[in-house]
Scaffold this active site. Structure first.
Site, PDB file in Angstrom:
ATOM      1  N   LEU A  33       7.512  -0.036  -5.280  1.00 24.06           N
ATOM      2  CA  LEU A  33       6.320  -0.613  -5.711  1.00 24.06           C
ATOM      3  C   LEU A  33       6.299  -0.961  -6.997  1.00 24.06           C
ATOM      4  O   LEU A  33       6.664  -0.151  -7.941  1.00 24.06           O
ATOM      5  CB  LEU A  33       5.091   0.254  -5.173  1.00 24.06           C
ATOM      6  N   GLU A  35       3.310  -3.028  -9.916  1.00 25.07           N
ATOM      7  CA  GLU A  35       1.956  -3.473 -10.185  1.00 25.07           C
ATOM      8  C   GLU A  35       1.338  -4.380  -9.112  1.00 25.07           C
ATOM      9  O   GLU A  35       0.069  -4.456  -8.831  1.00 25.07           O
ATOM     10  CB  GLU A  35       1.882  -3.749 -11.732  1.00 25.07           C
ATOM     11  N   HIS A  37       1.975  -4.909  -5.974  1.00 26.10           N
ATOM     12  CA  HIS A  37       1.643  -4.079  -4.831  1.00 26.10           C
ATOM     13  C   HIS A  37       0.615  -3.293  -5.025  1.00 26.10           C
ATOM     14  O   HIS A  37      -0.414  -3.179  -4.233  1.00 26.10           O
ATOM     15  CB  HIS A  37       3.008  -3.247  -4.368  1.00 26.10           C
ATOM     16  N   LYS A 149       2.394 -14.601  -5.111  1.00 24.32           N
ATOM     17  CA  LYS A 149       3.800 -14.747  -5.636  1.00 24.32           C
ATOM     18  C   LYS A 149       4.552 -15.473  -4.465  1.00 24.32           C
ATOM     19  O   LYS A 149       5.390 -16.294  -4.704  1.00 24.32           O
ATOM     20  CB  LYS A 149       4.613 -13.818  -6.248  1.00 24.32           C
ATOM     21  N   ASP A 150       4.340 -14.687  -3.240  1.00 25.02           N
ATOM     22  CA  ASP A 150       4.888 -15.466  -1.966  1.00 25.02           C
ATOM     23  C   ASP A 150       4.314 -16.320  -1.332  1.00 25.02           C
ATOM     24  O   ASP A 150       3.564 -16.131  -0.337  1.00 25.02           O
ATOM     25  CB  ASP A 150       5.329 -14.166  -0.988  1.00 25.02           C
TER      26      ASP A 150
HETATM   27  O1  PAF Z   1       6.424  -9.543   1.112  1.00 24.65           O
HETATM   28  C1  PAF Z   1       7.083  -8.584   1.211  1.00 24.65           C
HETATM   29  O2  PAF Z   1       7.340  -7.509   0.759  1.00 24.65           O
HETATM   30  C2  PAF Z   1       7.695  -8.557   3.012  1.00 24.65           C
HETATM   31  O3  PAF Z   1       8.097 -10.097   3.114  1.00 24.65           O
HETATM   32  C3  PAF Z   1       6.486  -8.144   3.893  1.00 24.65           C
HETATM   33  C4  PAF Z   1       5.378  -9.166   3.919  1.00 24.65           C
HETATM   34  C5  PAF Z   1       6.225  -6.710   3.587  1.00 24.65           C
HETATM   35  C6  PAF Z   1       7.110  -8.257   5.400  1.00 24.65           C
HETATM   36  O4  PAF Z   1       8.268  -7.419   5.360  1.00 24.65           O
END
Ligand code: PAF
Length: 282
Positions: A33, A35, A37, A149-150
């Site tokens: 993890l 910052e 997260h 970011k994603d």
């Molecule tokens: O973004 C992530 O860390 C992963 O793709 C997720 C959403 C936890 C799914 O495994």
């Protein structure tokens, strides 16, 4: 903080929360993890009565040639951080628990996953949506928190929620950056000192693109090639894609009018880095 390892125990715990009339937030992660997260967990703690963080390095979203085996892990540090924040439960399922022998059901979102990361990593979104839908069913959260970011992942999950009529609110939160502008990612750990400097070119190229657009440039071709030049001049960077696309369907644009996403994926040493920004031309 409760540490819950089985699907059965997680269901029992979250059912009790729902039955008591309290709200539940879920932050799905693959651990290690940072910052970014923690900002999701904080938002959940501030807006929901209870918060579950899941840590599961999901094998189904890695291609065979990718870094599943070496993906960074530090469970003890993650546990301490979550405890310190005041997270109520950490869901830590094993692979056997999530994908027992004989598992054969997948969730596939079509169309929008043909582009950007979906094009370079063909099984990636199928793996993500499968595990996220499972987590939604197991935890039954009122809200779930994901980082911008994603951005493509976030929109794919929103699409899944709409298409499958799921009762969960999807909350997207802004990218958290290091002091040098690099978007936070667990994979930044792979970067050596010089690669780290190269990695800063992603954010620099995004800022430059924003400036060109603000100054009136509307040709997507010119923006893409200008960004590519800025990044490739670093030598150690290999561009996977640079995209100026529609923010919901991720289809490449020819001209910028209204909203657009500028997104890129670049391999720097062992790290595949992604970054993006949302822009608006009125
Ligand atoms: O973004 C992530 O860390 C992963 O793709 C997720 C959403 C936890 C799914 O495994």
């Amino acid at each position: 903080m409760n540490i819950i390892k089985t699907v059965g125990d997680m269901k029992t715990w979250s059912r009790a929360i729902r039955e008591s009339g309290k709200t539940l937030g879920l932050v799905p992660t693959m651990g290690y993890l940072h910052e970014g997260h923690l900002s999701l967990a904080r938002k959940s703690i501030n807006t929901c009565d209870h918060t579950v963080v899941s840590i599961f390095v999901n094998p189904k979203q890695f291609e065979p040639n990718e870094d599943l085996d070496t993906y960074p892990r530090d469970l003890e540090a993650d546990r301490r951080e979550l405890e310190r924040l005041g997270v109520d439960a950490l869901f830590l399922p094993t692979e056997e628990e999530m994908y027992p022998e004989g598992f054969q059901t997948y969730v596939n979102i079509e169309g929008m996953t043909d582009h950007l990361c979906g094009k370079s990593r063909p099984g990636f979104f199928r793996g993500v949506t499968t595990v996220v839908l499972k987590l939604f069913h197991i935890v039954q959260p009122h809200s779930a928190f994901f980082g911008e970011k994603d951005r493509q992942q976030l929109e794919v999950i929103r699409q899944m929620v709409r298409d499958l009529n799921l009762d969960v609110e999807i909350v997207g939160l802004p990218i958290v950056r290091e002091a040098d502008g690099l978007a936070m990612s667990s994979r930044n750990r792979y970067l050596g000192k010089e690669e780290r400097e190269t990695a800063q070119s992603l954010n620099r190229a995004l800022k430059q693109a924003q400036q060109w657009i603000a100054e009136g440039e509307s040709s997507v071709e010119k923006i893409r090639s200008g960004m590519r030049t800025l990044i490739e001049r670093e030598g150690r960077a290999q561009v996977d894609y640079i995209s100026v696309c529609d923010p919901k369907r991720f289809v490449e644009l020819k001209e910028i009018r209204g909203q657009a996403v500028v997104a890129l994926a670049v391999q720097v040493g062992k790290a595949r880095l992604i970054d993006n920004c949302l822009i608006e031309r009125i």
